[in-house]
Design an enzyme around this catalytic site. Structure first.
Site, PDB file in Angstrom:
ATOM      1  N   ARG A   1     122.071  46.001  19.427  1.00  0.00           N
ATOM      2  CA  ARG A   1     123.347  45.952  18.710  1.00  0.00           C
ATOM      3  C   ARG A   1     124.083  44.681  19.096  1.00  0.00           C
ATOM      4  O   ARG A   1     124.715  44.616  20.138  1.00  0.00           O
ATOM      5  CB  ARG A   1     124.192  47.189  19.054  1.00  0.00           C
ATOM      6  CG  ARG A   1     125.355  47.404  18.081  1.00  0.00           C
ATOM      7  CD  ARG A   1     126.366  48.369  18.653  1.00  0.00           C
ATOM      8  NE  ARG A   1     127.209  47.705  19.635  1.00  0.00           N
ATOM      9  CZ  ARG A   1     127.649  48.254  20.767  1.00  0.00           C
ATOM     10  NH1 ARG A   1     127.321  49.487  21.082  1.00  0.00           N
ATOM     11  NH2 ARG A   1     128.422  47.573  21.587  1.00  0.00           N
TER      12      ARG A   1
ATOM     13  N   HIS B   1     130.707  47.771  19.078  1.00  0.00           N
ATOM     14  CA  HIS B   1     130.452  49.094  18.506  1.00  0.00           C
ATOM     15  C   HIS B   1     131.357  49.359  17.314  1.00  0.00           C
ATOM     16  O   HIS B   1     130.944  49.940  16.315  1.00  0.00           O
ATOM     17  CB  HIS B   1     130.679  50.184  19.565  1.00  0.00           C
ATOM     18  CG  HIS B   1     130.613  51.569  19.015  1.00  0.00           C
ATOM     19  ND1 HIS B   1     129.422  52.165  18.654  1.00  0.00           N
ATOM     20  CD2 HIS B   1     131.587  52.476  18.732  1.00  0.00           C
ATOM     21  CE1 HIS B   1     129.664  53.376  18.183  1.00  0.00           C
ATOM     22  NE2 HIS B   1     130.968  53.594  18.219  1.00  0.00           N
TER      23      HIS B   1
ATOM     24  N   TYR C   1     131.250  45.147  28.970  1.00  0.00           N
ATOM     25  CA  TYR C   1     130.162  45.878  29.625  1.00  0.00           C
ATOM     26  C   TYR C   1     128.790  45.206  29.462  1.00  0.00           C
ATOM     27  O   TYR C   1     127.778  45.766  29.847  1.00  0.00           O
ATOM     28  CB  TYR C   1     130.095  47.330  29.123  1.00  0.00           C
ATOM     29  CG  TYR C   1     130.084  47.497  27.609  1.00  0.00           C
ATOM     30  CD1 TYR C   1     128.905  47.382  26.883  1.00  0.00           C
ATOM     31  CD2 TYR C   1     131.260  47.795  26.927  1.00  0.00           C
ATOM     32  CE1 TYR C   1     128.898  47.549  25.510  1.00  0.00           C
ATOM     33  CE2 TYR C   1     131.268  47.963  25.545  1.00  0.00           C
ATOM     34  CZ  TYR C   1     130.076  47.851  24.846  1.00  0.00           C
ATOM     35  OH  TYR C   1     130.076  48.012  23.475  1.00  0.00           O
TER      36      TYR C   1
END
Length: 268
Positions: A181, A185, A194
């Site tokens: 990805r 998100h 992160y």
């Protein structure tokens, strides 16, 4: 074939014939929205195209897919239920219930897991100790295949074979597409909190599926920079035009609020 998707399968729906304008109308919840403004944006659905409406709760489409596949089997239709989900959704209990019942009922379902490495901010190493999703197939007694999810041709061949097996043997198949990805998100997420920028750049420069397809087409003499730019300009114009049109259309009437909710509308 009946599609039960999550949030990232607009490509499947567009390939089936869903228009850009229909997609834009759904996002605005206007009078032309097939869902009549009842759903959140990007929760598409189309009865005509056998694409079940997307629901917000994670993984609910998995057991539903098993039910759809069993119904297709009982009706003797030469069709399968195709369920899309991420590796994060596979950590929900729905995954176990879905694959277990599809296996025991010999239902022709394809469970397509796009393993993109992160369940929002949780990396796979913090989700499970096993070897991804494909390794779970043995415990359920189902066929499974892992494929390079960033290779368009490989995914196409894997899905074609999965459907052939699901129909011929009337049983479920798990396909795990290994991907990444690249973006955040959602619009409320900052993925650099992160994961490192170097990680994101590595996947962008070395393993971008669009770049791989484009490079292959250019090597074959089927594509060039001018065609690429023309296509991007055309598609950008179409998208902006669809959004502008959708924004100008009125909203569904409040009288639609309870339509299609009750079989018999209660007096109140």
């Amino acid at each position: 074939d009946v599609i039960l998707a999550q949030y990232r399968e607009l490509g499947v729906l567009l390939w089936r014939g869903f228009g850009l304008q229909q997609a834009a109308d759904q996002c605005f919840g206007n009078v032309k929205d097939l869902g009549k403004g009842k759903q959140m944006p990007v929760h598409y659905g189309s009865r005509e195209l056998n694409f079940q409406t997307i629901s917000s709760p994670l993984a609910t489409q998995l057991p539903q897919a098993s039910g759809v596949a069993y119904a297709l089997k009982l009706s003797k239709k030469q069709a399968v239920a195709v369920c899309y989900f991420g590796e994060g959704a596979a950590s929900e209990g729905d995954f176990h219930a879905a694959v277990n019942i599809a296996s025991t009922l010999d239902a022709p379902a394809i469970f397509f897991c796009r393993n993109n490495g992160y369940a929002i901010s949780t990396p796979v190493k913090d989700q499970f100790r096993g070897d991804g999703i494909v390794s779970r197939a043995v415990g359920y007694g189902v066929h499974a295949v892992r494929v390079d999810g960033n290779d368009m041709v490989a995914v196409y061949k894997a899905m074609k074979e999965a459907k052939a097996v699901a129909l011929a043997e009337s049983r479920p198949v798990i396909v795990e597409a290994m991907s990444y990805r690249r973006g955040h998100h959602s619009t409320s997420d900052d993925s650099t909190r992160y994961r490192s920028l170097s990680e994101i750049e590595h996947w962008h420069k070395e393993l971008d599926p669009l770049a791989r397809v484009r490079n292959y087409m250019q090597d074959q003499g089927w594509w060039d920079d001018e065609q690429e730019q023309n296509l991007r300009d055309q598609e950008r114009f179409k998208a902006l035009e669809a959004l502008t049109t959708a924004e100008k259309r009125g909203k569904s009437s409040f009288t639609e609020l309870f339509q299609d909710v009750y079989k018999d509308m209660p007096p109140h």
